[in-house]
Design an enzyme around this catalytic site. Structure first.
Site, PDB file in Angstrom:
ATOM      1  CG  ASP A 191     -10.572  -5.607-115.805  1.00 12.18           C
ATOM      2  OD1 ASP A 191     -11.353  -6.421-116.338  1.00 12.18           O
ATOM      3  OD2 ASP A 191      -9.611  -5.957-115.105  1.00 12.18           O
ATOM      4  CB  SER A 192     -13.117  -6.870-111.993  1.00 16.33           C
ATOM      5  OG  SER A 192     -12.236  -7.784-112.623  1.00 16.33           O
ATOM      6  CE1 TYR A 222     -15.828  -6.420-109.511  1.00 15.39           C
ATOM      7  CE2 TYR A 222     -16.959  -6.164-111.609  1.00 15.39           C
ATOM      8  CZ  TYR A 222     -16.504  -5.628-110.429  1.00 15.39           C
ATOM      9  OH  TYR A 222     -16.729  -4.303-110.146  1.00 15.39           O
ATOM     10  N   GLY A 223     -14.833 -12.946-110.890  1.00 14.98           N
ATOM     11  CA  GLY A 223     -15.115 -14.239-111.498  1.00 14.98           C
ATOM     12  C   GLY A 223     -16.049 -15.145-110.730  1.00 14.98           C
ATOM     13  CB  CYS A 237     -14.146  -6.901-117.174  1.00 14.80           C
ATOM     14  SG  CYS A 237     -14.447  -8.119-115.866  1.00 14.80           S
ATOM     15  CG  ASN A 238     -13.695 -11.939-121.338  1.00 15.17           C
ATOM     16  OD1 ASN A 238     -14.257 -12.248-122.379  1.00 15.17           O
ATOM     17  ND2 ASN A 238     -12.441 -11.512-121.317  1.00 15.17           N
ATOM     18  CB  THR A 239     -16.397 -11.604-115.035  1.00 15.55           C
ATOM     19  OG1 THR A 239     -15.373 -12.596-115.089  1.00 15.55           O
ATOM     20  CG2 THR A 239     -17.453 -12.036-114.030  1.00 15.55           C
ATOM     21  CD  GLU A 295      -5.521  -9.469-110.041  1.00 16.06           C
ATOM     22  OE1 GLU A 295      -5.833  -9.470-108.840  1.00 16.06           O
ATOM     23  OE2 GLU A 295      -6.106  -8.803-110.916  1.00 16.06           O
ATOM     24  CB  CYS A 327      -9.658 -14.087-118.549  1.00 16.92           C
ATOM     25  SG  CYS A 327      -9.175 -13.121-117.080  1.00 16.92           S
ATOM     26  CB  THR A 328      -8.545  -8.637-120.128  1.00 16.96           C
ATOM     27  OG1 THR A 328      -9.096  -8.401-118.825  1.00 16.96           O
ATOM     28  CG2 THR A 328      -9.639  -8.456-121.181  1.00 16.96           C
ATOM     29  CG  HIS A 329      -6.102 -10.966-115.179  1.00 16.55           C
ATOM     30  ND1 HIS A 329      -7.313 -10.334-115.155  1.00 16.55           N
ATOM     31  CD2 HIS A 329      -5.455 -10.593-114.042  1.00 16.55           C
ATOM     32  CE1 HIS A 329      -7.395  -9.604-114.048  1.00 16.55           C
ATOM     33  NE2 HIS A 329      -6.281  -9.738-113.357  1.00 16.55           N
TER      34      HIS A 329
END
Length: 272
Positions: free
Chosen positions: A11-12, A43-44, A74-76, A159, A193-195
């Site tokens: 993941d980023s 990364y978005g 990571c979706n991006t 974050e 988004c995994t966040h």
């Protein structure tokens, strides 16, 4: 065949740990290496070319660490880099390695969760602008209409540890209402988004009761279970010692402090 290799999860930053958690709960027997590219996240808002370059560098690093199978949690990265890696890099340089993403497994099942055939997708600008979800969902469920909403403030809120505080409510409600204004028929919303699973308690405060909320952890974990069943040649290479290793391109102390929030347990990472 030597069963001495690990499954790589990339993941980023921290968000992929929500997917990592689901995968390791579903498949606890395997060895895993997690890599967060925190030094270059998020990364978005990066270009396709930059995300592809960064993602490929991290995937190749995981290959070198002994991971023949890498999950882009990571979706991006899945939206902007996966196709190039699968079509350009693997056949030429790594024919026996595999890289999987989070978008296709989600697209394959999301149509099963909507009665109105209208779904919402909430993600980063990069994921939304790529149109990856409408394109992939259309392959499996052409009758489903996809409404997208970018949520640029959600990752910074999470974050910075503000996702449980009152200050997060404004932006949670703002983006949710902007999505729902696109259609009154939306009955299923994907957190792309995994966040975002960390915001679920806040989202549910503002979400109409008739709308189902989908996070990706269990979806990706179930897809990996199916993949390993269908690919015994890959499954047979994997070590089953339940080992976990965590790496970051950023500051280790910072990573460990934030990562424990996403993973739900303390961890000790190493520098990439």
């Amino acid at each position: 065949m030597n069963n001495q290799f690990s499954i790589g999860v990339f993941d980023s930053g921290f968000g992929g740990l929500t997917v990592f958690k689901s995968i390791t709960e579903k498949l606890p027997q395997y060895d895993y290496i997690y890599l967060g590219d925190n030094a270059r996240s998020p990364y978005g808002d990066h270009s396709f070319e930059t995300v592809y370059q960064y993602t490929l560098e991290c995937v190749e690093w995981l290959f070198e660490k002994g991971c023949p199978l890498v999950i882009l949690a990571c979706n991006t990265a899945s939206a902007k880099a996966l196709r190039n890696i699968q079509q350009l890099d693997l056949p030429k340089k790594y024919p026996n390695h595999r890289v999987l993403g989070v978008i296709r497994p989600t697209a394959e099942i999301i149509g099963n969760y909507t009665q109105t055939q209208q779904v919402g997708v909430m993600g980063t600008r990069g994921t939304v602008n790529s149109n990856s979800y409408p394109i992939e969902i259309n392959h499996f469920f052409p009758e489903v209409k996809v409404h997208q909403q970018s949520c640029p403030m959600w990752v910074p809120i999470i974050e910075n540890g503000e996702h449980e505080n009152e200050g997060a409510d404004y932006f949670v409600n703002k983006y949710l209402q902007e999505l729902l204004q696109q259609s009154a028929e939306i009955d299923c919303i994907l957190l792309a988004c995994t966040h975002y699973p960390l915001l679920i308690p806040k989202i549910e405060q503002y979400l109409p009761k008739n709308i189902q909320l989908l996070a990706q952890g269990d979806i990706v974990a179930n897809s990996l279970v199916d993949y390993l069943k269908r690919h015994p040649e890959m499954e047979g290479q994997l070590a089953k010692n339940s080992k976990r290793a965590f790496y970051t391109s950023g500051d280790v102390t910072t990573f460990d402090a934030h990562a424990s929030v996403f993973l739900g347990q303390e961890l000790n990472s190493s520098k990439m």
